[in-house]
Every structure is written in structure tokens, then in C-alpha cells.
Design an enzyme around this catalytic site. Sequence first.
Site, PDB file in Angstrom:
ATOM      1  N   ASP A 110       0.868  -1.172   0.000  1.00  0.00           N
ATOM      2  CA  ASP A 110       0.000   0.000   0.000  1.00  0.00           C
ATOM      3  C   ASP A 110       0.907   1.224   0.000  1.00  0.00           C
ATOM      4  O   ASP A 110       1.500   1.565   1.026  1.00  0.00           O
ATOM      5  CB  ASP A 110      -0.898  -0.010   1.236  1.00  0.00           C
ATOM      6  CG  ASP A 110      -1.798   1.216   1.315  1.00  0.00           C
ATOM      7  OD1 ASP A 110      -1.784   2.037   0.371  1.00  0.00           O
ATOM      8  OD2 ASP A 110      -2.513   1.362   2.324  1.00  0.00           O
TER       9      ASP A 110
ATOM     10  N   TYR B  38     -11.026  13.277  -6.191  1.00  0.00           N
ATOM     11  CA  TYR B  38     -10.090  12.853  -7.234  1.00  0.00           C
ATOM     12  C   TYR B  38      -9.412  14.061  -7.873  1.00  0.00           C
ATOM     13  O   TYR B  38      -8.181  14.110  -8.008  1.00  0.00           O
ATOM     14  CB  TYR B  38     -10.830  12.042  -8.299  1.00  0.00           C
ATOM     15  CG  TYR B  38      -9.961  11.599  -9.445  1.00  0.00           C
ATOM     16  CD1 TYR B  38      -9.169  10.460  -9.342  1.00  0.00           C
ATOM     17  CD2 TYR B  38      -9.927  12.320 -10.647  1.00  0.00           C
ATOM     18  CE1 TYR B  38      -8.367  10.041 -10.398  1.00  0.00           C
ATOM     19  CE2 TYR B  38      -9.136  11.909 -11.701  1.00  0.00           C
ATOM     20  CZ  TYR B  38      -8.352  10.776 -11.573  1.00  0.00           C
ATOM     21  OH  TYR B  38      -7.544  10.383 -12.610  1.00  0.00           O
TER      22      TYR B  38
ATOM     23  N   ASN C 237       2.122   6.162 -10.431  1.00  0.00           N
ATOM     24  CA  ASN C 237       0.920   6.016 -11.250  1.00  0.00           C
ATOM     25  C   ASN C 237      -0.309   5.618 -10.450  1.00  0.00           C
ATOM     26  O   ASN C 237      -1.432   5.766 -10.937  1.00  0.00           O
ATOM     27  CB  ASN C 237       1.197   4.964 -12.338  1.00  0.00           C
ATOM     28  CG  ASN C 237      -0.061   4.506 -13.041  1.00  0.00           C
ATOM     29  OD1 ASN C 237      -0.615   5.202 -13.875  1.00  0.00           O
ATOM     30  ND2 ASN C 237      -0.536   3.314 -12.691  1.00  0.00           N
TER      31      ASN C 237
ATOM     32  N   ARG D 212      10.232  10.359  -0.887  1.00  0.00           N
ATOM     33  CA  ARG D 212      11.124  10.380   0.283  1.00  0.00           C
ATOM     34  C   ARG D 212      11.956   9.110   0.362  1.00  0.00           C
ATOM     35  O   ARG D 212      13.083   9.127   0.864  1.00  0.00           O
ATOM     36  CB  ARG D 212      10.310  10.539   1.570  1.00  0.00           C
ATOM     37  CG  ARG D 212       9.703  11.915   1.780  1.00  0.00           C
ATOM     38  CD  ARG D 212       9.372  12.126   3.257  1.00  0.00           C
ATOM     39  NE  ARG D 212       8.654  10.987   3.805  1.00  0.00           N
ATOM     40  CZ  ARG D 212       7.325  10.880   3.847  1.00  0.00           C
ATOM     41  NH1 ARG D 212       6.574  11.849   3.369  1.00  0.00           N
ATOM     42  NH2 ARG D 212       6.755   9.810   4.367  1.00  0.00           N
TER      43      ARG D 212
ATOM     44  N   LYS E  63      -5.409  15.179  -7.638  1.00  0.00           N
ATOM     45  CA  LYS E  63      -4.588  15.314  -8.839  1.00  0.00           C
ATOM     46  C   LYS E  63      -4.055  16.741  -8.994  1.00  0.00           C
ATOM     47  O   LYS E  63      -2.945  16.943  -9.510  1.00  0.00           O
ATOM     48  CB  LYS E  63      -5.401  14.913 -10.077  1.00  0.00           C
ATOM     49  CG  LYS E  63      -5.711  13.422 -10.158  1.00  0.00           C
ATOM     50  CD  LYS E  63      -4.445  12.595 -10.271  1.00  0.00           C
ATOM     51  CE  LYS E  63      -4.756  11.126 -10.490  1.00  0.00           C
ATOM     52  NZ  LYS E  63      -3.523  10.295 -10.648  1.00  0.00           N
TER      53      LYS E  63
END
Length: 368
Positions: A151, A243, A178, A211, A247
Site C-alpha cells: 500500500d 479525485y 501512477n 522520500r 490530482k
Amino acid sequence: MGARIKELPARLPKNFNKPDEPWYHYLTIDLIWKVLGYTLFHPWVAWILVLCLRAQYTPYENLEMRIAMAWAFLMTIIGIFGIISDRIAYGSPRDVDLSEEVIIITGGVEGLGGLIAEVYGMRNANVCVLDTKKVDDDEAEEKGILYYECDVGDAQQVEKVAAEIVEDLGTPTVLINNAGIVHTKSIINSTAEEVEQTFRTNTLSHFNTLRTFLPYMLNEGRGTIVTVSSVLGHLGAANLSSYAASKAALLALHASLKAEVAQHPNGAEVKTILVTPGQMSTTMFAGVKTPSNFLGPVIAPVDVAKEIIKTIEKGESADIAVPLYSRYIGILGVLPVGVQSLIRRWSGVDRAIERAGLLQKKHISPKN
């Protein structure tokens, strides 16, 4: 005997049983623009026209010769300006050898990420996928991809998997962020858990992977980071609030990442790529129709994947925006607000989810 050739199973496209569209369905402004870019707007072709006129002994003082030469000079100047502009903005490209690259793709089991992963797997590149979906060992071996159940919204899981990747494949040099999910709900019908999940997957995951993997690239002195955002990050849309907001945050994150990498002593060979695609023909927005297939076509994931892979292997930084309208969507923000409102109504962007039957409704009673 020589090395055994790797056998790849044949797969028919999922839409092979759909009826063929009429010829004009494939005629889009993107296709016309691409053809013009290789013909009328190409400096080499423009100078060929001049040479053709000279081959017919056309005097330089003739009108058609003057027009042809002026056009050729204009196209040449624009082309040179574009090259200089890209060099100033992105710097020199880095050398890329797939045998020496370790490619990490988040959300790479399905969709756009899965397509990119399979392409690199077929080319025997060192590619691994981070995803919550499980893939059995036989399928992974067949595709030539290492899958890690992870995750990416959990920083500890990302750090743990990173150590395994370094041990299994080596130093990560290409990161394709992605992973993404969507909840098609209005703001008032969205739960706190759904909004948090969206931002954890779509936005916070980028912070976790950056990171974790960016220090490896800076220590190595080379790398490429791909940030997959969306044209909705510029627009926003009804029933896609979480959403679109997640983005939009990636647009600012990419700008900050690009600036910080440029300031780092070892950042010259670390390239950054921002991807802002329009609507793709994936399951995420299945059934959503654009108002005009000519001006705003639904693009296939393979077209976006092709641009990403090409840019990575050229060792360049870039802003990838397809189809054509997504490249110039920022112009909408400088138009008069009344014009903006009319364009939004015409485009149907705020009604698209409801018309496609994807709107998830859940009544929430007001609390006293």
C-alpha cells in the site's frame, strides 16, 4: 544450440468484439495536428518546398518563392526556439541503458501502469510493481515482472519494500508514480474515509515514494521520476471532487520536486516528467463520453504509455499532455469568467459522471 527464444502468449484486445466505428470517428484534431507537424509545420518540409520551386527555375523575386522562403525561415526559427526553450527548462538529457535501470511502477497491475510494466517486462528490463492487488507467481514469471504487495499510501510499507527491491534488483533509478483511485460521489455524500483513502493513494503515496526512492537516485547521480496527474487537476469536476483535488495537488508537488532537484548538487541527471492525460479508455471512467470526439477524443492508455516510455528512454524531462486540448487547458483560466462558464456547460464536464451512470449516491442526514 542458441539461447531459447522467449515465448509470449498471444492476447486479443478486450474490445476486439466491438463493431468498427465509422471512418470519421478516427478523424480528430490531434490527428490533423500531428500530420501538420510532420508536413506543413516541419522546417525540413518547408525548405523542400523552396528547393522544389528553385528546381523549376522560379526566380527569388517571385511572390510564391518569397512566401515559401518566409514560411521556411519562420518554421526554422520556431523549431530552434523550441529546442532552446526545452534545454533551458529541462537541461541536457541523460544516458539511459535499460540493462542498468531499475524501474519501479506504483499501481502497475492494471490500467496504464500495468501496460507500461508489461512493455518493460517483455523487453527484459529490471521492472517491479508496487500494488495492493495480488499477482500469482506464474503470471509474474510469464510477464518478467517482480510484484510487491504494498500500500503505497503507507510510508512504512514503502520503506520496507524499498529495502527488498535494492536487495533483489539494485538501486532504483526510474520511479513511475501512477497509483490512483476514484470515488464518484458529490462532496456532501463523500465519507471522511473515502476522501482520506483517495488522498492517501493519489497524493500522499507520491510523498512516500519520493522520500524513499529519491535519495537513491541522488546518491547514484541519475534517475527519472514520472508524476501521473490528470487534466482534471486543472479543471475540477462535479462528483469528482476528491479525485480532482488530489490530482491538482500533484501539479504543485511536481513543480516543487523539479525545483528541489535542480538545486541539489547531484540533481542534474535526475529527470522529472509530468503527465496530465485527458480521459483514457480505462475501467476507471468507463462509459463517460466526451462532448466532441473531434476536439476531445478519449485516448487509449497505449498512446499515453508510448509517450512516457519514449521520454524516459530519451533521458529527458518533459511535460506530457495528451490529447491536444489538455496541453492548452491552462488558457481556460485566463478567459472571462462568463466564457469559462459557457465552455464548462458545453463540455458537460460537470454532468459527465451522472450521465454515464457512475454517480454513487448516499444520503447523509444533517446533524443537529
